[in-house]
Design a protein around this motif. Structure first.
Motif, short mmCIF file in Angstrom:
data_model
loop_
_atom_site.label_atom_id
_atom_site.label_comp_id
_atom_site.label_asym_id
_atom_site.label_seq_id
_atom_site.Cartn_x
_atom_site.Cartn_y
_atom_site.Cartn_z
N LEU A 107 41.83 15.28 -12.25
CA LEU A 107 40.67 16.16 -12.00
C LEU A 107 41.12 17.38 -11.22
CD1 LEU A 107 38.52 13.12 -11.12
CD2 LEU A 107 37.90 14.70 -12.94
N PRO A 108 40.38 18.49 -11.34
CA PRO A 108 40.84 19.71 -10.66
C PRO A 108 40.95 19.57 -9.15
CG PRO A 108 38.63 19.99 -11.55
CD PRO A 108 39.15 18.71 -12.10
N ASP A 109 40.10 18.74 -8.55
CA ASP A 109 40.16 18.63 -7.09
C ASP A 109 40.58 17.24 -6.60
OD1 ASP A 109 37.85 17.59 -8.07
OD2 ASP A 109 36.53 18.40 -6.53
N GLY A 110 41.34 16.53 -7.44
CA GLY A 110 41.83 15.23 -6.99
C GLY A 110 42.13 14.29 -8.13
N ASN A 111 42.28 13.00 -7.75
CA ASN A 111 42.65 12.00 -8.74
C ASN A 111 41.56 10.92 -8.83
OD1 ASN A 111 43.94 9.53 -9.80
ND2 ASN A 111 45.74 10.84 -9.82
N GLY A 112 41.20 10.56 -10.05
CA GLY A 112 40.16 9.56 -10.27
C GLY A 112 40.49 8.21 -9.65
N MET A 113 41.81 7.92 -9.53
CA MET A 113 42.22 6.64 -8.97
C MET A 113 41.86 6.55 -7.49
SD MET A 113 43.48 4.40 -10.88
CE MET A 113 42.80 2.93 -10.16
N ASP A 114 41.97 7.70 -6.79
CA ASP A 114 41.59 7.72 -5.36
C ASP A 114 40.10 7.43 -5.22
OD1 ASP A 114 44.17 8.36 -4.76
OD2 ASP A 114 43.81 10.53 -4.74
N ILE A 115 39.31 8.05 -6.13
CA ILE A 115 37.86 7.81 -6.10
C ILE A 115 37.58 6.34 -6.37
CG2 ILE A 115 35.68 8.37 -7.32
CD1 ILE A 115 36.72 10.62 -5.58
N CYS A 116 38.32 5.79 -7.33
CA CYS A 116 38.15 4.37 -7.69
C CYS A 116 38.37 3.49 -6.45
CB CYS A 116 39.15 4.03 -8.79
SG CYS A 116 39.24 2.30 -9.20
N GLN A 117 39.44 3.79 -5.72
CA GLN A 117 39.73 2.97 -4.53
C GLN A 117 38.67 3.16 -3.45
OE1 GLN A 117 43.82 4.04 -4.06
NE2 GLN A 117 44.36 2.58 -5.67
N GLU A 118 38.20 4.39 -3.30
CA GLU A 118 37.13 4.65 -2.31
C GLU A 118 35.88 3.85 -2.65
OE1 GLU A 118 35.95 8.73 -1.45
OE2 GLU A 118 38.06 9.31 -1.48
N LEU A 119 35.53 3.87 -3.93
CA LEU A 119 34.31 3.18 -4.37
C LEU A 119 34.43 1.66 -4.16
CD1 LEU A 119 33.61 5.12 -7.69
CD2 LEU A 119 32.21 5.21 -5.62
N LYS A 120 35.67 1.16 -4.39
CA LYS A 120 35.88 -0.29 -4.25
C LYS A 120 35.91 -0.72 -2.78
CE LYS A 120 36.03 -1.75 -8.51
NZ LYS A 120 34.94 -2.61 -9.00
N LYS A 121 36.12 0.23 -1.87
CA LYS A 121 36.13 -0.10 -0.44
C LYS A 121 34.73 -0.01 0.16
CE LYS A 121 40.83 1.18 0.74
NZ LYS A 121 41.59 2.36 1.05
N ASN A 122 33.90 0.80 -0.47
CA ASN A 122 32.55 1.03 0.05
C ASN A 122 31.64 -0.17 -0.25
OD1 ASN A 122 29.93 1.92 0.49
ND2 ASN A 122 30.36 4.00 -0.26
N PRO A 123 31.05 -0.78 0.81
CA PRO A 123 30.21 -1.96 0.58
C PRO A 123 29.07 -1.70 -0.41
CG PRO A 123 30.42 -1.46 2.92
CD PRO A 123 31.09 -0.35 2.19
N GLN A 124 28.58 -0.45 -0.44
CA GLN A 124 27.46 -0.12 -1.33
C GLN A 124 27.86 -0.13 -2.80
OE1 GLN A 124 25.85 3.63 0.21
NE2 GLN A 124 23.85 2.79 -0.35
#
Lengths: 448, 114
Positions: free
Chosen positions: B55-72
């Protein structure tokens, strides 16, 4: 050194009546023998060193081996190899290796000072044989600290000169005795320094080639990604159009277009796979699977899509279990079948057989086409190789190379039996699950 | 109606994905960059995420890991779609869709996770 020979003196009847002694000075003779012995030993060391450094491309290993050997040859108390390397981007990096000092002592050495000992452009090959530090015209901090820290009195400094005549490093030796180094030492070290210079330059070239190859792989990965992005849109909208189309006349045109999109995608994927394979990054997901079931599916898909050739399938009825990456094995079989069709333009059938014995399973793909000349059969599995009689038939010479790499990674073999004008049989042999137990570990280790 | 949250920078692919998934009766929210995605994700918790990798402002894998860490969001399935078909890039994601994909595979991979 004296040699004494005692001989008996006899009378005319043969009785011993005395002894005669002859004493000879053999100092020179013993010295010569010792020198010869030393020379022969040194020659042996020189030879093995030359071989080692010529075969090695790792800078650190070359430096360490050279300094260990030369320190031993010159009976030095300390040996130091300083190398000022320039990498492919023109950045200077310092490498060094030490012999005869502990890690703690090495850590205390002021490495940067050694740079000043490298001879300049005027006399790059000049050797410095310093009998006594006091003899030096100018005070030198490096020698002074080596004398202070290691008790060294005499020094020998031999430059390492590149092919272009520039000094790129030095070999420095120190001894606790004054006037230790002689012309024999100078000659020996200069000889090894010459060989080391060549090896170091080879290793620089090797580094450059490696860097270029890495850039090429990065480019292929990036280009593949860039090519696949528009292809995703083309394929997606084409499939949408196909779903919306109710005109039966147009259906085959859509099919043909989609087929060509798949071809482009497969070519991109092959290029990407080659690049991954070269970097050891092609991934394998090993599972136990039924090979017969897979071949059955390939047969039915192939029969549906190939209009020109009938596929004669002889794969038995019983499941055949193997351990491997089903996706990659499928890729190999499809590649062989596509080749069989492609290189038999005048035939109307290809064969697919599955056989098994106690330890192995064999997949055979047979065609009745052009065949391959005997001399070219060995080259078939090389990257980008295309047989002489394949001119006019499209292809990049990638498929069989990739197939062999994949089969190798399964501890299997791929072979060809072919006769020009009659056709070819490609055989893949894979170990069966029960016989693979001992080999599985090595396959999995390679994955990591 | 199940909600799919799509993060894809390529306009054509994003529109295609939206079109296909809407035809399968999904409600689709789509974003072209991480910034917009993050701003909106607080307001909408979807049933599934579909993320591009580059993605232009980052990597989808980082977002994936963030989402998996977030209890919500940690229990919400994530599908990664990319032209980089490297399995090791999938760590943390629930499934993977290689590009170029079949539109039927796109629909089935989403329904399989829901």
């Amino acid at each position: 050194m004296v040699s004494i020979t005692v001989s008996p003196v006899k009378d005319h009847k043969g009785n011993i009546i005395g002894a005669s002694k002859v004493a000879r000075d053999i100092t020179q003779q013993v010295r010569s023998q010792e020198a010869l012995k030393r020379y022969s030993k040194n020659l042996e060391i020189l030879n093995s060193t030359g071989k080692f450094i010529a075969e090695n491309l790792e800078v650190e290993k070359i430096l360490q081996q050279v300094i260990n050997i030369t320190t031993q040859l010159t009976q030095s108390d300390l040996g130091f190899f300083y190398y000022d390397a320039e990498n492919s981007e023109g950045k200077k990096t310092i490498h060094f290796a030490v012999s005869g000092a502990s890690q703690k002592e090495i850590a205390q050495l002021k490495i940067s000072g050694f740079k000043d000992l490298i001879p300049g452009k005027e006399k790059p090959k000049k050797i410095f044989n310093i009998n006594r530090i006091e003899d030096l015209e100018e005070d030198n901090a490096v020698y002074r600290s080596l004398k202070k820290d290691f008790g060294l009195e005499s020094f020998l400094v031999v430059p390492v000169v590149s092919k272009s005549g520039k000094a790129i490093g030095i070999l420095l030796f120190g001894n606790k005795n004054k006037s230790h180094f002689d012309s024999e030492h100078e000659l020996m070290v200069a000889n090894i320094a010459g060989q080391a210079a060549i090896s170091l330059q080879n290793s620089r070239l090797f580094e450059k080639v490696k860097a270029l190859s890495q850039k090429k792989d990065e480019f292929i990965a990036l280009a593949s990604h860039e090519l696949k992005t528009p292809l995703t849109t083309v394929k997606g909208y084409l499939q949408l159009l196909m779903k919306m189309n109710h005109d039966s006349q147009m259906a085959p045109f859509f099919e043909k277009t989609l087929h060509q999109v798949e071809r482009v995608n497969n070519l991109i994927e092959d290029l990407l796979n080659i690049s991954r394979m070269e970097r050891g990054k092609l991934e394998f997901k090993m599972n136990e699977f039924d090979l017969r079931e897979m071949l059955k599916e390939i047969c039915s898909t192939f029969s549906y899509s190939s209009k020109s050739h009938k596929i004669i399938c002889d794969i038995g009825n019983q499941p055949v279990k193997v351990k491997g990456d089903p996706h990659r094995i499928e890729q190999v079989v499809i590649n062989l079948l596509s080749n069989a069709v492609k290189y038999s333009p005048h035939a109307n059938k290809v064969g697919l057989k599955l056989q098994e014995d106690e330890n192995k399973v064999r997949i055979m793909v047979e065609d009745y086409g052009l065949g391959i000349e005997k001399q070219q059969q060995k080259q078939l599995f090389q990257r980008f190789f295309r047989a002489d009689n394949s001119k006019g038939i499209h292809g990049l010479g990638i498929g069989l190379y990739l197939s062999k790499q994949i089969v190798d990674r399964h501890n299997g073999q791929i072979e060809v039996l072919s006769e020009c004008g009659k056709g070819s049989i490609f055989t893949i042999s894979l170990p069966k699950t029960n016989s693979l137990k001992t080999n599985t570990k090595s396959v999995l280790q390679k994955e990591i | 109606m199940k909600v799919v949250c799509v993060l894809e920078d390529e306009d054509n692919i994003r529109e295609l994905v939206q079109l296909v998934l809407e035809s399968y009766q999904y409600k689709v929210y789509s974003y072209s960059n991480i910034k917009n995605f993050k701003e909106a994700k607080e307001a909408t918790i979807p049933d599934i995420y579909l993320l591009d990798l580059m993605l232009p402002d980052g990597n989808g894998m980082d977002i994936c890991q963030e989402l998996k860490k977030n209890p919500q969001t940690k229990n919400i399935p994530i599908v990664i779609m990319s032209a980089h078909a490297n399995l090791n890039q999938m760590q943390g994601a629930d499934d993977y869709l290689p590009k170029p994909f079949n539109i039927d595979d796109l629909a089935s991979i989403i329904s399989k996770q829901l």
